[in-house]
Enzyme design. Structure first.
Site, short mmCIF file in Angstrom:
data_model
loop_
_atom_site.label_atom_id
_atom_site.label_comp_id
_atom_site.label_asym_id
_atom_site.label_seq_id
_atom_site.Cartn_x
_atom_site.Cartn_y
_atom_site.Cartn_z
N LYS A 1 22.09 -31.47 -18.53
CA LYS A 1 21.90 -30.04 -18.78
C LYS A 1 20.39 -29.80 -18.74
O LYS A 1 19.78 -29.33 -19.71
CB LYS A 1 22.53 -29.66 -20.13
CG LYS A 1 22.57 -28.17 -20.41
CD LYS A 1 23.59 -27.39 -19.59
CE LYS A 1 23.48 -25.91 -19.87
NZ LYS A 1 24.32 -25.09 -18.96
N TYR B 1 25.22 -38.59 -30.76
CA TYR B 1 26.09 -39.36 -31.64
C TYR B 1 25.29 -40.20 -32.64
O TYR B 1 25.79 -40.54 -33.70
CB TYR B 1 26.97 -40.31 -30.82
CG TYR B 1 28.26 -39.72 -30.32
CD1 TYR B 1 28.26 -38.60 -29.51
CD2 TYR B 1 29.48 -40.32 -30.63
CE1 TYR B 1 29.44 -38.08 -29.02
CE2 TYR B 1 30.66 -39.80 -30.14
CZ TYR B 1 30.64 -38.68 -29.34
OH TYR B 1 31.82 -38.18 -28.87
N ASP C 1 28.08 -28.10 -17.05
CA ASP C 1 29.06 -26.99 -17.01
C ASP C 1 29.63 -26.82 -15.61
O ASP C 1 30.85 -26.69 -15.42
CB ASP C 1 28.44 -25.69 -17.54
CG ASP C 1 27.11 -25.34 -16.91
OD1 ASP C 1 26.51 -26.19 -16.21
OD2 ASP C 1 26.64 -24.19 -17.11
N ASP D 1 31.89 -38.12 -23.13
CA ASP D 1 33.08 -38.05 -23.97
C ASP D 1 33.96 -36.89 -23.54
O ASP D 1 35.16 -37.04 -23.32
CB ASP D 1 32.65 -37.87 -25.44
CG ASP D 1 33.84 -37.70 -26.36
OD1 ASP D 1 34.77 -38.52 -26.24
OD2 ASP D 1 33.86 -36.77 -27.18
N ASP E 1 37.80 -37.04 -21.16
CA ASP E 1 39.09 -36.48 -21.59
C ASP E 1 39.58 -35.48 -20.55
O ASP E 1 40.76 -35.47 -20.19
CB ASP E 1 38.97 -35.77 -22.95
CG ASP E 1 39.44 -36.63 -24.11
OD1 ASP E 1 39.22 -37.86 -24.05
OD2 ASP E 1 40.04 -36.09 -25.07
#
Ligand code: IPM
Ligand code: MN
Length: 359
Positions: free
Chosen positions: A188, A141, A220, A244, A248
């Site tokens: 990751k 970001y 994942d 983020d 959600d």
């Protein structure tokens, strides 16, 4: 105590949900003998319209002079052109970095009485209580980004330093000690160098917390596990973008995006508190938005910025009691039932708050 709270209603349903949370904070102040001063300031799309800037200087000042900020939501179709020079989201990112709010706390609870609204089987939702800690001022970001002149190449950069990972890891391990003493770190590391640094640093910090169990998962795989066995998890810590996306996704566990609060914290007591839902332009102005996420964000504000634990619990218990007594906005209403408007729902929470014992 006296505290100054700056309110940034923002766009869409933001003003509707923040005004309800403010009215409940006023009830808390009256009941517990505190004096809260509320200052409103422009933020997001409405500030772009008024000043051409989503986080204008007057708003920066109003936030700087407050003990805490209560934020509604920003954005909407009017400002959603991704090629526009000024966008509401930029204000949000500047707010986070201006105040060094590197730790984003997103607690996710599954409410048994709302299990029918979640797309998962009710038995999977028993005892689901996860605290996500999302790194908020680093990673992709905030790394260098570029679109090349001819427009056929663009890049974003994910950068982390040990210091950035350490400070958010400290928040995660400290929080775990107050809960079930289990931290899951998501990365990751099989592909990304920044994730290998992340994992190594988490392990270094973990050595200072031998009483806390630490595990690592690839993002994942965790995205799947979180839905298959959500009750397994306690504190989950992740870098900015993974956090983020995962939060959600986790909202489906609670039955509605409208239920979830958040706190964005730095090193001091100051924080920004906001529901995790967006501005919901499709239902804005109709008085039907679910204010729960914002009310619970106000409870987090009382706890983390003002140190008012009993008051925070009173507000949380009032929400719980109102839900147990059947108060439902449309998004969490039983099939075939209309659901209460935001204001009627708020009155049910207010009544439950009045009935909460002080002590
Ligand atoms: C959030 C939002 C923001 C983010 C957007 C609006 C910039 O999705 O708070 O989760 O990506 O951080
Ligand atoms: Mn998001």
């Amino acid at each position: 105590m006296h505290a100054t709270i700056t309110v940034l209603p923002g766009d869409g349903i933001g003003p509707e949900v923040t005004s309800i949370a403010v009215s409940l904070l006023k009830d808390i102040a009256a009941r517990y003998g505190h004096s809260f001063t509320f200052n409103e300031a422009m933020f997001g799309g409405c500030a772009i319209d008024a000043y051409g800037d989503s986080f204008p200087p007057a708003t920066v000042k109003a936030c700087e002079s407050a003990n805490a900020v209560l934020l509604g939501a920003v954005g909407g179709p009017k400002w959603s052109d991704p090629t526009a020079k000024v966008r509401p989201e930029q204000g949000l990112l500047r707010l986070r970095s201006h105040f060094g709010l590197f730790a984003n706390l997103r607690p996710v609870k599954a409410y048994p009485m709302l299990a029918g609204h979640a797309p998962l089987r009710a038995e999977l939702l028993e005892n689901v209580d996860i605290l996500f800690i999302r790194e908020l001022t680093g990673g992709i970001y905030f790394g260098p980004r570029q679109e090349q002149g001819d427009g056929d190449t663009a890049w974003d950069t994910m950068i982390y330093t040990v210091a950035e990972v350490e400070r958010v890891a400290e928040v995660a391990f400290k929080a775990a000690r107050m809960r079930r003493s289990y931290v899951l770190s998501v990365d990751k590391a099989n592909v990304l160098a920044s994730s290998r640094l992340w994992r190594r640093t988490i392990n270094q910090v973990a050595e200072r917390y031998p009483d806390v169990k630490v595990e690592h998962a690839l993002v994942d795989a965790f995205a799947m596990q979180m839905i298959k066995t959500p009750s397994r998890y306690d504190v989950v810590v992740a870098e900015n973008m993974f956090g983020d996306i995962l939060t959600d996704e986790s909202a489906v566990l609670s039955g509605s995006l409208g239920m979830l609060p958040s706190a964005s914290l730095g090193t001091g007591k100051f924080g920004v508190y906001e529901p995790i839902h967006g501005s919901a332009p499709d239902i804005a102005g109709r008085g039907i938005a679910n204010p729960t996420g914002t009310i619970l964000s106000a409870a987090m504000l009382l706890r983390h910025s003002l140190g008012l634990e009993a008051e925070a619990l009173a507000l949380e218990n009032a929400v719980q009691a109102a839900l147990e007594a059947g108060a439902r906005t449309g998004d969490i209403a039983e099939p075939g039932k209309p659901g209460l408007g935001s204001a009627e729902y708020a009155e049910r929470v207010r009544a439950a708050l009045a009935a909460v014992k002080i002590g």
